[in-house]
Design a protein around this motif. Structure first.
Motif, PDB file in Angstrom:
ATOM      1  N   ALA B 101       0.840  -1.203   0.000  1.00 60.62           N
ATOM      2  CA  ALA B 101       0.000   0.000   0.000  1.00 60.62           C
ATOM      3  C   ALA B 101       0.869   1.246   0.000  1.00 60.62           C
ATOM      4  CB  ALA B 101      -0.915  -0.013   1.216  1.00 60.62           C
ATOM      5  N   ALA B 102       1.945   1.224   0.807  1.00 60.55           N
ATOM      6  CA  ALA B 102       2.828   2.395   0.880  1.00 60.55           C
ATOM      7  C   ALA B 102       3.570   2.592  -0.433  1.00 60.55           C
ATOM      8  CB  ALA B 102       3.815   2.232   2.032  1.00 60.55           C
ATOM      9  N   LEU B 103       4.015   1.487  -1.028  1.00 60.87           N
ATOM     10  CA  LEU B 103       4.780   1.588  -2.281  1.00 60.87           C
ATOM     11  C   LEU B 103       3.899   2.062  -3.431  1.00 60.87           C
ATOM     12  CD1 LEU B 103       7.654   1.156  -3.361  1.00 60.87           C
ATOM     13  CD2 LEU B 103       7.015  -1.172  -3.966  1.00 60.87           C
ATOM     14  N   SER B 104       2.597   1.770  -3.353  1.00 61.84           N
ATOM     15  CA  SER B 104       1.683   2.198  -4.418  1.00 61.84           C
ATOM     16  C   SER B 104       1.693   3.720  -4.559  1.00 61.84           C
ATOM     17  CB  SER B 104       0.269   1.699  -4.143  1.00 61.84           C
ATOM     18  OG  SER B 104      -0.333   2.458  -3.113  1.00 61.84           O
ATOM     19  N   GLN B 105       2.045   4.418  -3.449  1.00 57.19           N
ATOM     20  CA  GLN B 105       2.075   5.878  -3.472  1.00 57.19           C
ATOM     21  C   GLN B 105       3.366   6.420  -4.081  1.00 57.19           C
ATOM     22  OE1 GLN B 105      -0.818   7.661  -2.304  1.00 57.19           O
ATOM     23  NE2 GLN B 105      -1.372   5.532  -2.668  1.00 57.19           N
ATOM     24  N   LYS B 106       4.333   5.527  -4.306  1.00 57.48           N
ATOM     25  CA  LYS B 106       5.625   5.975  -4.825  1.00 57.48           C
ATOM     26  C   LYS B 106       5.764   5.712  -6.323  1.00 57.48           C
ATOM     27  CE  LYS B 106       8.805   7.199  -2.811  1.00 57.48           C
ATOM     28  NZ  LYS B 106       9.299   8.582  -2.595  1.00 57.48           N
ATOM     29  N   LEU B 107       4.694   5.194  -6.944  1.00 60.27           N
ATOM     30  CA  LEU B 107       4.751   4.922  -8.382  1.00 60.27           C
ATOM     31  C   LEU B 107       4.125   6.080  -9.146  1.00 60.27           C
ATOM     32  CD1 LEU B 107       3.850   1.131  -8.590  1.00 60.27           C
ATOM     33  CD2 LEU B 107       6.073   2.237  -8.506  1.00 60.27           C
ATOM     34  N   ALA B 108       4.736   6.445 -10.249  1.00 59.77           N
ATOM     35  CA  ALA B 108       4.186   7.503 -11.092  1.00 59.77           C
ATOM     36  C   ALA B 108       2.776   7.095 -11.526  1.00 59.77           C
ATOM     37  CB  ALA B 108       5.084   7.723 -12.300  1.00 59.77           C
ATOM     38  N   PRO B 109       1.833   8.057 -11.582  1.00 59.74           N
ATOM     39  CA  PRO B 109       0.433   7.714 -11.879  1.00 59.74           C
ATOM     40  C   PRO B 109       0.268   6.917 -13.168  1.00 59.74           C
ATOM     41  CG  PRO B 109       0.631  10.004 -11.220  1.00 59.74           C
ATOM     42  CD  PRO B 109       2.027   9.478 -11.332  1.00 59.74           C
ATOM     43  N   ALA B 110       1.141   7.149 -14.153  1.00 59.93           N
ATOM     44  CA  ALA B 110       0.960   6.507 -15.463  1.00 59.93           C
ATOM     45  C   ALA B 110       1.530   5.086 -15.507  1.00 59.93           C
ATOM     46  CB  ALA B 110       1.615   7.346 -16.539  1.00 59.93           C
ATOM     47  N   THR B 111       2.071   4.593 -14.372  1.00 59.97           N
ATOM     48  CA  THR B 111       2.697   3.273 -14.374  1.00 59.97           C
ATOM     49  C   THR B 111       1.705   2.182 -14.791  1.00 59.97           C
ATOM     50  OG1 THR B 111       4.036   4.040 -12.521  1.00 59.97           O
ATOM     51  CG2 THR B 111       4.070   1.684 -12.969  1.00 59.97           C
ATOM     52  N   SER B 112       2.126   1.319 -15.709  1.00 62.43           N
ATOM     53  CA  SER B 112       1.228   0.281 -16.227  1.00 62.43           C
ATOM     54  C   SER B 112       0.958  -0.790 -15.169  1.00 62.43           C
ATOM     55  CB  SER B 112       1.856  -0.374 -17.454  1.00 62.43           C
ATOM     56  OG  SER B 112       2.955  -1.155 -17.050  1.00 62.43           O
ATOM     57  N   TRP B 113      -0.106  -1.566 -15.378  1.00 59.13           N
ATOM     58  CA  TRP B 113      -0.473  -2.591 -14.393  1.00 59.13           C
ATOM     59  C   TRP B 113       0.609  -3.652 -14.318  1.00 59.13           C
ATOM     60  CZ3 TRP B 113      -0.867  -7.685 -15.669  1.00 59.13           C
ATOM     61  CH2 TRP B 113      -1.005  -7.992 -17.028  1.00 59.13           C
ATOM     62  N   PHE B 114       1.300  -3.881 -15.429  1.00 56.78           N
ATOM     63  CA  PHE B 114       2.362  -4.889 -15.439  1.00 56.78           C
ATOM     64  C   PHE B 114       3.491  -4.476 -14.487  1.00 56.78           C
ATOM     65  CE2 PHE B 114       6.414  -6.413 -17.167  1.00 56.78           C
ATOM     66  CZ  PHE B 114       6.201  -7.774 -17.068  1.00 56.78           C
ATOM     67  N   HIS B 115       3.892  -3.204 -14.566  1.00 56.84           N
ATOM     68  CA  HIS B 115       4.947  -2.718 -13.670  1.00 56.84           C
ATOM     69  C   HIS B 115       4.468  -2.703 -12.218  1.00 56.84           C
ATOM     70  CE1 HIS B 115       8.170  -1.904 -16.371  1.00 56.84           C
ATOM     71  NE2 HIS B 115       7.470  -1.071 -17.124  1.00 56.84           N
TER      72      HIS B 115
END
Lengths: 105, 253
Positions: B101-115
């Motif tokens: 959950a915490a790491l989800s906030q560190k991904l750029a919004p456009a990150t694909s579902w695969f990444h």
């Protein structure tokens, strides 16, 4: 009755462990707005790592003293900005020296 | 002239993946060494459970959970039920849910579902720690390379432990196992120096964790359980008392 092969256990463990990792990431889309949740998630990594470090660092070494000194020196080294590798190395050397020298005294 | 400047500034954000891979390998190396030591001792337990070296390598490479694997191998050794195995995996790895959950906030919004999927699978305590403590969004290449090198050492350590367990002197195993904790300190202390609230959180964590390790009933619980409960408790209290103000993590007060 049931043939419990290690391979089945391990496949199951791999599946469950990775599902736990993947679910929150796939369910949470976009930034969290709630201030409490944001703050909670901000503190989680530091708290988890701190809780896992102490007192475990003292319990894994052969003599508790080696762990205590490695902890104190590691804290000081990290405070003055040494990176992951130097701090880890310093702690290893301290523990090795104390654990091997102390029994000789 | 003006236009060139603007372009230059925007380019610094999308720096090359090669540099991220280099940084990931650099930060992943001490993790890998620490993993090797821990996995080596894990291999000794895996051997008792009847795992061969290739199976130990496979299992460790795809599970990557110290306490979780320890729990699994002890259950395999006593031929426990699958339900017990699932329960064990849930309890010992519950903290990965928080981390995910915490790491989800560190991904750029456009990150694909695969990444997103692959990033989530990379989560271990340490890989999460270095990934989430970067400023700004975390580039997947950084996490992947750190996770790859550390997982290879983790899996090899387990396999070698199965084959050669007990051949290394205990003083060396003991010294290597501290590498992990030294690394943790290097992750948590610098932010505490910049942010007083993190410092308070760390002091509370050390203090309460120390007490829980010796307190009557609590010390009987497994280390994994204590880690989860203390993390939720301390993070909640600090988040309630010292909420983070709305600002993107660029280090300026």
């Amino acid at each position: 009755m049931e043939q419990n092969s290690p391979i089945l256990y391990i496949l199951l463990a791999i599946l469950v462990t990775n599902l736990i990792r993947v679910l929150p990431m796939m369910l949470i889309k976009g930034p969290i707005r709630n201030t409490f949740l944001r703050s909670f998630l901000y503190y989680v990594p530091y708290v988890t790592l701190a809780v896992m470090t102490f007192p475990a660092i003292i319990e894994t070494t052969l003599t508790p003293l080696a762990g205590v000194i490695a902890l104190v020196v590691g804290l000081i080294a990290a405070w003055y900005g040494l990176g992951l590798f130097p701090v880890a190395l310093i702690c290893c050397i301290i523990v090795y020296l104390i654990d091997t020298l102390l029994p000789m005294l | 002239m003006e236009a060139v400047n603007v372009k230059d500034r925007s380019r610094t954000d999308t720096s090359s993946p090669l540099r991220h891979i280099g940084e990931g390998l650099r930060d992943g190396t001490p993790i890998a060494l620490g993993y090797f030591a821990v996995a080596f001792s894990l291999g000794i337990i895996a051997k008792k459970a009847g795992l061969t070296a290739p199976l130990g390598f496979f299992s460790s490479f795809f599970t990557r959970a110290s306490a979780g694997e320890y729990g699994v191998y002890t259950l395999v050794a006593i031929h426990a039920t699958y339900v017990e195995l699932i329960a064990m995996c849930l309890v010992t790895n519950l903290r990965y849910m928080l981390m995910s959950a915490a790491l989800s906030q560190k991904l750029a919004p456009a990150t694909s579902w695969f990444h997103r999927l692959l990033m989530a699978c990379c989560i271990t305590d340490e890989i999460f720690g270095i990934s989430v403590s970067r400023t700004g969004y975390t580039p997947p290449a950084y996490t992947y390379s750190a996770a790859l090198i550390s997982s290879l050492f983790w899996a090899s350590g387990c396999a070698i432990g199965i084959v050669a367990g007990g051949m290394l002197p205990t003083s060396i195993v003991s010294a290597l196992s501290v590498a992990l904790y030294g690394m943790f300190l290097a992750i948590i202390v610098p932010p505490a120096r910049r942010d007083r609230n993190v410092l308070y959180a760390l002091i509370a964590s050390f203090f309460l964790s120390g007490i829980c390790a010796v307190a009557p009933i609590v010390s009987q619980w497994s280390r994994g359980t204590r880690t989860i409960l203390l993390t939720i408790l301390i993070s909640s209290v600090v988040a309630w008392l010292r909420p983070v103000k709305k600002r993107e993590s660029n280090g300026t007060e």
